[in-house]
Enzyme design. Sequence first.
Site, PDB file in Angstrom:
ATOM      1  N   HIS A   1       0.841  -1.205   0.000  1.00 37.51           N
ATOM      2  CA  HIS A   1       0.000   0.000   0.000  1.00 37.51           C
ATOM      3  C   HIS A   1       0.876   1.255   0.000  1.00 37.51           C
ATOM      4  O   HIS A   1       0.629   2.203  -0.744  1.00 37.51           O
ATOM      5  CB  HIS A   1      -0.856   0.077   1.267  1.00 37.51           C
ATOM      6  CG  HIS A   1      -1.926  -0.953   1.409  1.00 37.51           C
ATOM      7  ND1 HIS A   1      -2.069  -1.723   2.535  1.00 37.51           N
ATOM      8  CD2 HIS A   1      -2.929  -1.327   0.573  1.00 37.51           C
ATOM      9  CE1 HIS A   1      -3.108  -2.519   2.402  1.00 37.51           C
ATOM     10  NE2 HIS A   1      -3.654  -2.315   1.218  1.00 37.51           N
TER      11      HIS A   1
ATOM     12  N   LYS B   1     -17.726  -5.643   8.366  1.00 37.51           N
ATOM     13  CA  LYS B   1     -16.505  -6.456   8.343  1.00 37.51           C
ATOM     14  C   LYS B   1     -15.774  -6.287   9.675  1.00 37.51           C
ATOM     15  O   LYS B   1     -15.566  -5.159  10.124  1.00 37.51           O
ATOM     16  CB  LYS B   1     -15.630  -5.949   7.190  1.00 37.51           C
ATOM     17  CG  LYS B   1     -14.645  -6.951   6.651  1.00 37.51           C
ATOM     18  CD  LYS B   1     -14.099  -6.438   5.315  1.00 37.51           C
ATOM     19  CE  LYS B   1     -12.638  -6.758   5.144  1.00 37.51           C
ATOM     20  NZ  LYS B   1     -12.059  -6.115   3.965  1.00 37.51           N
TER      21      LYS B   1
ATOM     22  N   ARG C   1      -2.040  -6.219  -8.142  1.00 41.39           N
ATOM     23  CA  ARG C   1      -0.958  -7.163  -7.833  1.00 41.39           C
ATOM     24  C   ARG C   1      -0.895  -8.281  -8.861  1.00 41.39           C
ATOM     25  O   ARG C   1       0.166  -8.641  -9.346  1.00 41.39           O
ATOM     26  CB  ARG C   1      -1.191  -7.788  -6.443  1.00 41.39           C
ATOM     27  CG  ARG C   1      -1.078  -6.821  -5.305  1.00 41.39           C
ATOM     28  CD  ARG C   1      -1.640  -7.400  -4.029  1.00 41.39           C
ATOM     29  NE  ARG C   1      -3.066  -7.683  -4.172  1.00 41.39           N
ATOM     30  CZ  ARG C   1      -3.881  -8.021  -3.191  1.00 41.39           C
ATOM     31  NH1 ARG C   1      -3.408  -8.179  -1.981  1.00 41.39           N
ATOM     32  NH2 ARG C   1      -5.161  -8.231  -3.414  1.00 41.39           N
TER      33      ARG C   1
ATOM     34  N   SER D   1      -3.196  -7.488   3.405  1.00 41.63           N
ATOM     35  CA  SER D   1      -3.359  -7.266   4.847  1.00 41.63           C
ATOM     36  C   SER D   1      -3.783  -8.556   5.539  1.00 41.63           C
ATOM     37  O   SER D   1      -3.315  -8.866   6.635  1.00 41.63           O
ATOM     38  CB  SER D   1      -4.420  -6.184   5.099  1.00 41.63           C
ATOM     39  OG  SER D   1      -4.034  -4.975   4.515  1.00 41.63           O
TER      40      SER D   1
HETATM   41  O1  PNS Z   1      -8.757  -2.557   0.975  1.00 46.13           O
HETATM   42  P1  PNS Z   1     -10.046  -3.045   0.390  1.00 46.13           P
HETATM   43  O2  PNS Z   1     -10.939  -3.617   1.468  1.00 46.13           O
HETATM   44  O3  PNS Z   1      -9.841  -3.984  -0.771  1.00 46.13           O
HETATM   45  O4  PNS Z   1     -10.767  -1.722  -0.193  1.00 46.13           O
HETATM   46  C1  PNS Z   1     -11.992  -1.813  -0.855  1.00 46.13           C
HETATM   47  C2  PNS Z   1     -12.630  -0.422  -1.073  1.00 46.13           C
HETATM   48  C3  PNS Z   1     -12.738   0.334   0.233  1.00 46.13           C
HETATM   49  C4  PNS Z   1     -11.775   0.365  -2.032  1.00 46.13           C
HETATM   50  C5  PNS Z   1     -14.011  -0.690  -1.700  1.00 46.13           C
HETATM   51  O5  PNS Z   1     -14.669  -1.679  -0.969  1.00 46.13           O
HETATM   52  C6  PNS Z   1     -14.895   0.548  -1.732  1.00 46.13           C
HETATM   53  O6  PNS Z   1     -14.651   1.462  -2.499  1.00 46.13           O
HETATM   54  N1  PNS Z   1     -15.945   0.549  -0.880  1.00 46.13           N
HETATM   55  C7  PNS Z   1     -16.862   1.637  -0.738  1.00 46.13           C
HETATM   56  C8  PNS Z   1     -18.272   1.268  -1.257  1.00 46.13           C
HETATM   57  C9  PNS Z   1     -18.303   1.467  -2.757  1.00 46.13           C
HETATM   58  O7  PNS Z   1     -18.125   2.568  -3.247  1.00 46.13           O
HETATM   59  N2  PNS Z   1     -18.482   0.362  -3.484  1.00 46.13           N
HETATM   60  C10 PNS Z   1     -18.340   0.326  -4.938  1.00 46.13           C
HETATM   61  C11 PNS Z   1     -19.629   0.201  -5.637  1.00 46.13           C
HETATM   62  S1  PNS Z   1     -19.260   0.006  -7.336  1.00 46.13           S
END
Ligand code: PNS
Length: 158
Positions: free
Chosen positions: A17, A41, A90, A127
């Site tokens: 990250h 979560k 990745r 993570s």
């Molecule tokens: O580190 P992560 O958990 O892979 O991050 C995921 C994240 C936070 C980038 C993603 O889940 C997100 O953008 N969530 C917010 C809700 C949202 O906007 N969802 C997308 C709908 S298309």
Amino acid sequence: MRRVVCPGSFDPITNGHLDIIGRAARLYDEVTVAVLINVEKSSLFTVDERIEVLRTVTKDFPNVNVRKFHGLLVDFCRQNDIPAIVKGIRVVSDFDYELQMAQLNYRLSGVETLFMPTNPEYSFLSSSRVKEIARYGGDVSGLVPDLVHKLLIERLRG
Ligand code: PNS
């Protein structure tokens, strides 16, 4: 002012990250690291703990700020006048998932997504794997910032 957001859970931040954040900081005037508040979560670190860690490990990047958000990422982008999202890729399976998310986010709002290949040194890193290794006494030094290494040991091994 060219702005971009690096979103994620960052539970905890890894060196993968941090590499993406640092590279984005060289390309953009302002990088906002946005930590998702996800009540569905379970997490090892609270959102506020993650924010504190993120602020500490990004302190050498003057154009990086750290915020939390809930709901849709594109709403956060709109509210903060951020036209683009940067995501690290990745492996090919990341791309499969991220492409759909990027297209949905664009359809919802016009916010663009830029994909940045992860440094190969960290392409196996996540993570959840870091937490699993640390939980069972494995060595995660070099995979996470030193501060995170210390906090993982404290949190997981009491
Ligand atoms: O580190 P992560 O958990 O892979 O991050 C995921 C994240 C936070 C980038 C993603 O889940 C997100 O953008 N969530 C917010 C809700 C949202 O906007 N969802 C997308 C709908 S298309």
